[in-house]
Write a protein that holds these residues in place. Structure first.
Motif, PDB file in Angstrom:
ATOM      1  N   GLU A   1       6.932  -1.452  -6.278  1.00 32.46           N
ATOM      2  CA  GLU A   1       6.091  -0.156  -6.549  1.00 32.46           C
ATOM      3  C   GLU A   1       4.889  -0.884  -7.239  1.00 32.46           C
ATOM      4  O   GLU A   1       3.683   0.000  -7.036  1.00 32.46           O
ATOM      5  CB  GLU A   1       6.814   0.651  -7.341  1.00 32.46           C
ATOM      6  N   ALA A   2       4.986  -1.782  -8.066  1.00 35.30           N
ATOM      7  CA  ALA A   2       3.863  -2.247  -9.058  1.00 35.30           C
ATOM      8  C   ALA A   2       2.786  -2.849  -7.981  1.00 35.30           C
ATOM      9  O   ALA A   2       1.618  -2.573  -7.872  1.00 35.30           O
ATOM     10  CB  ALA A   2       4.348  -3.355  -9.975  1.00 35.30           C
ATOM     11  N   GLU A   3       3.321  -3.494  -7.012  1.00 34.84           N
ATOM     12  CA  GLU A   3       2.620  -4.147  -5.899  1.00 34.84           C
ATOM     13  C   GLU A   3       1.611  -3.047  -5.270  1.00 34.84           C
ATOM     14  O   GLU A   3       0.273  -3.178  -4.733  1.00 34.84           O
ATOM     15  CB  GLU A   3       3.025  -5.208  -4.953  1.00 34.84           C
ATOM     16  N   GLN A   4       2.292  -2.017  -4.957  1.00 34.34           N
ATOM     17  CA  GLN A   4       1.608  -0.971  -4.180  1.00 34.34           C
ATOM     18  C   GLN A   4       0.648  -0.137  -4.953  1.00 34.34           C
ATOM     19  O   GLN A   4      -0.327  -0.029  -4.446  1.00 34.34           O
ATOM     20  CB  GLN A   4       2.932   0.141  -3.789  1.00 34.34           C
TER      21      GLN A   4
ATOM     22  N   ASN B   1       8.053   9.597  -4.752  1.00 36.25           N
ATOM     23  CA  ASN B   1       9.305   8.921  -5.422  1.00 36.25           C
ATOM     24  C   ASN B   1       8.760   7.819  -6.553  1.00 36.25           C
ATOM     25  O   ASN B   1       9.727   7.189  -7.163  1.00 36.25           O
ATOM     26  CB  ASN B   1      10.109   7.772  -4.317  1.00 36.25           C
ATOM     27  N   THR B   2       7.490   7.929  -6.765  1.00 33.30           N
ATOM     28  CA  THR B   2       7.021   6.919  -7.817  1.00 33.30           C
ATOM     29  C   THR B   2       6.154   7.682  -8.902  1.00 33.30           C
ATOM     30  O   THR B   2       5.057   8.530  -8.413  1.00 33.30           O
ATOM     31  CB  THR B   2       6.046   5.658  -7.363  1.00 33.30           C
ATOM     32  N   SER B   3       6.525   7.803 -10.197  1.00 34.06           N
ATOM     33  CA  SER B   3       5.666   8.520 -11.162  1.00 34.06           C
ATOM     34  C   SER B   3       4.985   7.423 -12.071  1.00 34.06           C
ATOM     35  O   SER B   3       5.454   6.349 -12.135  1.00 34.06           O
ATOM     36  CB  SER B   3       6.533   9.387 -11.953  1.00 34.06           C
ATOM     37  N   LEU B   4       3.802   7.745 -12.485  1.00 32.48           N
ATOM     38  CA  LEU B   4       2.902   6.896 -13.455  1.00 32.48           C
ATOM     39  C   LEU B   4       2.911   7.147 -14.925  1.00 32.48           C
ATOM     40  O   LEU B   4       2.562   8.683 -14.787  1.00 32.48           O
ATOM     41  CB  LEU B   4       1.793   6.709 -12.657  1.00 32.48           C
TER      42      LEU B   4
ATOM     43  N   PRO C   1      19.661  10.628  -2.115  1.00 32.64           N
ATOM     44  CA  PRO C   1      18.235  10.620  -2.424  1.00 32.64           C
ATOM     45  C   PRO C   1      17.805   9.446  -3.053  1.00 32.64           C
ATOM     46  O   PRO C   1      18.454   8.846  -3.708  1.00 32.64           O
ATOM     47  CB  PRO C   1      18.251  11.956  -3.491  1.00 32.64           C
ATOM     48  N   GLN C   2      16.737   8.948  -2.466  1.00 37.69           N
ATOM     49  CA  GLN C   2      16.040   7.706  -3.221  1.00 37.69           C
ATOM     50  C   GLN C   2      15.774   7.905  -4.638  1.00 37.69           C
ATOM     51  O   GLN C   2      15.091   8.758  -5.138  1.00 37.69           O
ATOM     52  CB  GLN C   2      14.819   7.551  -2.370  1.00 37.69           C
ATOM     53  N   GLU C   3      16.118   6.867  -5.349  1.00 33.06           N
ATOM     54  CA  GLU C   3      15.983   7.069  -6.935  1.00 33.06           C
ATOM     55  C   GLU C   3      14.337   6.980  -7.178  1.00 33.06           C
ATOM     56  O   GLU C   3      13.657   6.391  -6.476  1.00 33.06           O
ATOM     57  CB  GLU C   3      16.659   5.757  -7.573  1.00 33.06           C
ATOM     58  N   LYS C   4      14.070   7.718  -8.208  1.00 26.38           N
ATOM     59  CA  LYS C   4      12.606   7.853  -8.431  1.00 26.38           C
ATOM     60  C   LYS C   4      12.202   6.864  -9.399  1.00 26.38           C
ATOM     61  O   LYS C   4      13.104   6.567 -10.418  1.00 26.38           O
ATOM     62  CB  LYS C   4      12.268   9.047  -8.992  1.00 26.38           C
TER      63      LYS C   4
ATOM     64  N   ALA D   1      -3.015  12.060 -10.008  1.00 20.79           N
ATOM     65  CA  ALA D   1      -2.429  12.929  -9.468  1.00 20.79           C
ATOM     66  C   ALA D   1      -2.476  12.777  -7.771  1.00 20.79           C
ATOM     67  O   ALA D   1      -1.625  13.051  -7.103  1.00 20.79           O
ATOM     68  CB  ALA D   1      -3.270  14.235  -9.689  1.00 20.79           C
ATOM     69  N   ASN D   2      -3.419  12.041  -7.219  1.00 18.25           N
ATOM     70  CA  ASN D   2      -3.540  11.867  -5.972  1.00 18.25           C
ATOM     71  C   ASN D   2      -2.309  10.785  -5.491  1.00 18.25           C
ATOM     72  O   ASN D   2      -1.773  11.008  -4.335  1.00 18.25           O
ATOM     73  CB  ASN D   2      -4.850  11.023  -5.695  1.00 18.25           C
TER      74      ASN D   2
END
Length: 293
Positions: free
Chosen positions: A267-270, A91-94, A60-63, A83-84
């Protein structure tokens, strides 16, 4: 007699041949059974392909958890955006750290593990760019806000301009700490422009961020206060007395930037790009923000 003996010998030889042939066939069958695994009755035997067809289990991909330091006035809008985004990117939490922009800037300067910074003032972003903590190519103005004066929703004081704040009915005026809270800086600029800063000095109480200023007025601990329009719109316990002339204070721009030392650059750029999409800008507009001119 001799013929009888001959017939007997022939019969014996034929019998031995049949027995030996049967033993050989049995040994062939036994060898075949030993070489092949048993197959249940009714089951089909797959054809040999020469390849291992068993599915390969994928790890599984690391979160990844992104930490976003954002001005307190962005709280409500960012919670909806969070939430959106997390629903679309499981796989990304804020992880949001809301506060006064000046205090957030200092945390980043002291090495706080932050990936993205959203300030309520250009000066805080510029300071981090000057210190090479944010690349100039990794930041831009995202939003704009406006400063308003608020009073309790059930209050009786009539306030339509800065001058009305000098009346005897207004005993306490809440503003953010000018040195660290951009809304407080803008309020000081506006009152200085109106030549009322010194006159109103004894009435002022300072909040650690714009949300605390809002709370002072909501609870009646202040008769008036200066907050962003977006904050005023979130509360039914206050009403906007007047909107401050935008020519009397520095434009309330909200720059967005990626911290140069982020450990989650992709992920930051995303998320940086996501905050600039029309979908997200519509959410900001719903909360009273506008796009910088």
């Amino acid at each position: 007699m001799n013929k009888r003996i001959g017939y007997l010998l022939v019969s014996v030889f034929l019998g031995l041949a049949v027995v030996l042939a049967g033993c050989g066939a049995k040994e062939d069958v036994n060898r075949q059974d030993a070489a092949s695994p048993a197959t249940p009755s009714g089951a089909s035997v797959p054809a040999a392909t020469g390849e291992n067809t068993a599915p390969v289990a994928q790890e599984p991909q690391e979160k990844v958890e992104l930490t976003i330091s954002a001005a307190a006035s962005l709280t409500d809008a960012m919670q909806e955006i969070q939430a959106n985004f997390e629903q679309a990117n499981p796989n990304t939490s804020l992880n949001f750290n809301f506060g006064a922009s000046g205090a957030l800037q200092q945390q980043i300067e002291q090495g706080a593990p932050v990936d993205i910074f959203v300030s309520a003032a250009a000066k805080n972003m510029k300071a981090l760019v000057d210190e090479n903590l944010i690349a100039s190519t990794d930041q831009k103005n995202l939003l704009q806000n406006s400063l308003v004066a608020i009073v309790p929703a059930d209050g009786t004081n009539i306030v339509t301009s800065e001058k009305d704040l000098t009346s005897e009915g207004i005993k306490t005026i809440a503003i953010g700490i000018p040195e660290s809270v951009p809304a407080g800086t803008y309020a000081k600029e506006a009152l200085t422009h109106a030549k009322l800063w010194d006159q109103l000095g004894k009435k002022l109480v300072q909040g650690k961020d714009v949300r605390q200023v809002l709370q002072y007025v909501e609870t009646g601990n202040a008769d008036a206060g200066f907050v962003y329009k977006t904050d005023a719109l979130t509360s039914k316990q206050v009403k906007i007395a007047f909107e401050v002339d935008k020519n009397s204070y520095t434009p309330a721009n909200y720059p967005l930037g990626i911290i140069d030392g982020t450990k989650h650059r992709t992920e930051a750029e995303q998320f940086y790009a996501y905050l600039q999409t029309s979908e997200v800008l519509d959410i900001f507009a719903k909360y009273g923000f506008s796009v910088p001119e």
